[in-house]
Motif scaffolding. Structure first.
Motif, short mmCIF file in Angstrom:
data_model
loop_
_atom_site.label_atom_id
_atom_site.label_comp_id
_atom_site.label_asym_id
_atom_site.label_seq_id
_atom_site.Cartn_x
_atom_site.Cartn_y
_atom_site.Cartn_z
N ALA A 287 0.82 -1.21 0.00
CA ALA A 287 0.00 0.00 0.00
C ALA A 287 0.86 1.26 0.00
N LYS A 288 2.04 1.16 0.60
CA LYS A 288 2.97 2.29 0.64
C LYS A 288 4.05 2.18 -0.43
N ASN A 289 3.98 1.12 -1.23
CA ASN A 289 4.97 0.92 -2.29
C ASN A 289 6.40 0.95 -1.74
N THR A 290 6.58 0.29 -0.61
CA THR A 290 7.85 0.36 0.11
C THR A 290 8.28 -1.03 0.56
N VAL A 291 9.59 -1.25 0.50
CA VAL A 291 10.19 -2.49 0.98
C VAL A 291 11.16 -2.11 2.10
N TYR A 292 11.24 -2.94 3.12
CA TYR A 292 12.07 -2.65 4.29
C TYR A 292 13.12 -3.75 4.48
N LEU A 293 14.19 -3.37 5.15
CA LEU A 293 15.18 -4.36 5.57
C LEU A 293 15.57 -4.02 7.01
N GLN A 294 15.15 -4.85 7.94
CA GLN A 294 15.53 -4.71 9.34
C GLN A 294 16.81 -5.47 9.56
N MET A 295 17.83 -4.79 10.04
CA MET A 295 19.14 -5.40 10.24
C MET A 295 19.49 -5.34 11.71
N ASN A 296 19.65 -6.49 12.33
CA ASN A 296 19.98 -6.59 13.74
C ASN A 296 21.33 -7.25 13.93
N ASN A 297 21.90 -7.06 15.10
CA ASN A 297 23.19 -7.67 15.43
C ASN A 297 24.20 -7.44 14.31
N LEU A 298 24.33 -6.20 13.91
CA LEU A 298 25.19 -5.86 12.78
C LEU A 298 26.65 -6.12 13.11
N LYS A 299 27.38 -6.51 12.07
CA LYS A 299 28.80 -6.83 12.19
C LYS A 299 29.60 -5.90 11.26
N PRO A 300 30.87 -5.69 11.54
CA PRO A 300 31.69 -4.84 10.66
C PRO A 300 31.66 -5.32 9.20
N GLU A 301 31.57 -6.61 8.98
CA GLU A 301 31.54 -7.13 7.61
C GLU A 301 30.24 -6.85 6.89
N ASP A 302 29.25 -6.31 7.58
CA ASP A 302 28.02 -5.88 6.93
C ASP A 302 28.16 -4.49 6.29
N THR A 303 29.27 -3.84 6.56
CA THR A 303 29.51 -2.52 5.98
C THR A 303 29.49 -2.58 4.46
N ALA A 304 28.64 -1.76 3.85
CA ALA A 304 28.46 -1.79 2.40
C ALA A 304 27.46 -0.70 2.02
N VAL A 305 27.33 -0.48 0.72
CA VAL A 305 26.21 0.30 0.20
C VAL A 305 25.10 -0.69 -0.14
N TYR A 306 23.91 -0.41 0.37
CA TYR A 306 22.78 -1.30 0.20
C TYR A 306 21.83 -0.72 -0.85
N TYR A 307 21.37 -1.60 -1.73
CA TYR A 307 20.48 -1.24 -2.82
C TYR A 307 19.26 -2.16 -2.82
N CYS A 308 18.16 -1.66 -3.35
CA CYS A 308 17.02 -2.53 -3.60
C CYS A 308 16.77 -2.61 -5.10
N ASN A 309 16.11 -3.67 -5.49
CA ASN A 309 15.76 -3.88 -6.89
C ASN A 309 14.71 -4.96 -6.92
N ALA A 310 13.96 -5.03 -8.00
CA ALA A 310 13.11 -6.19 -8.20
C ALA A 310 14.01 -7.38 -8.55
N VAL A 311 13.52 -8.57 -8.30
CA VAL A 311 14.24 -9.78 -8.70
C VAL A 311 13.35 -10.61 -9.61
N ASP A 312 13.97 -11.36 -10.50
CA ASP A 312 13.18 -12.21 -11.41
C ASP A 312 12.34 -13.21 -10.62
N ASN A 313 12.94 -13.79 -9.63
CA ASN A 313 12.24 -14.70 -8.72
C ASN A 313 13.14 -14.95 -7.53
N LEU A 314 12.60 -15.53 -6.48
CA LEU A 314 13.38 -15.75 -5.26
C LEU A 314 14.37 -16.90 -5.40
N PHE A 315 14.25 -17.68 -6.47
CA PHE A 315 15.17 -18.82 -6.63
C PHE A 315 16.51 -18.36 -7.19
N ASP A 316 16.50 -17.68 -8.34
CA ASP A 316 17.78 -17.30 -8.92
C ASP A 316 18.27 -15.94 -8.45
#
Length: 122
Positions: free
Chosen positions: A75-104
């Motif tokens: 309804a809000k045309n929005t996707v969320y990502l809740q990130m908990n217990n973050l680690k230094p190796e999670d450091t990155a630029v995060y992007y969203c996109n549609a995917v062809d399907n959840l398998f590939d």
């Protein structure tokens, strides 16, 4: 053509949490499976989490299972990502996109938003 805008990143200490937002305009996301990806300098952008069009199914990269949670509000045309217990190796630029399907998990749109920087300090 859909425009995707990511936000919610920031600097956080290890063990902390952040919630990322992916807001879309130009077309509704309700018929699309969606995903979050991340990229660090010198490496390819990699899949992090995906959610099907209804929100009833999710999938995660092994490195974030149990710590990240993807959700959506069509309804809000929005996707969320809740990130908990973050680690230094999670450091990155995060992007969203549609995917062809959840398998590939392949990104569907050739163009990407500006991303949102997540930095986790040790």
């Amino acid at each position: 053509q859909v425009q995707l805008v990511e936000s919610g990143g920031g600097l956080v200490q290890a063990g902390g949490s952040l919630r990322l937002f992916c807001a879309a305009s130009g077309r509704p996301l309700s018929s699309l499976d969606m995903g979050w990806f991340r990229q660090v300098p010198g490496k390819e952008r990699g899949f992090v989490a995906g959610i099907n069009w209804s929100g009833g199914r999710t999938t995660y990269a092994d490195s974030v299972k149990g710590r990240y949670s993807i959700s959506r509000d069509n309804a809000k045309n929005t996707v969320y990502l809740q990130m908990n217990n973050l680690k230094p190796e999670d450091t990155a630029v995060y992007y969203c996109n549609a995917v062809d399907n959840l398998f590939d998990r392949h990104p569907r749109f050739g163009s990407w938003g500006q991303g949102t920087q997540v930095t986790v300090s040790s």
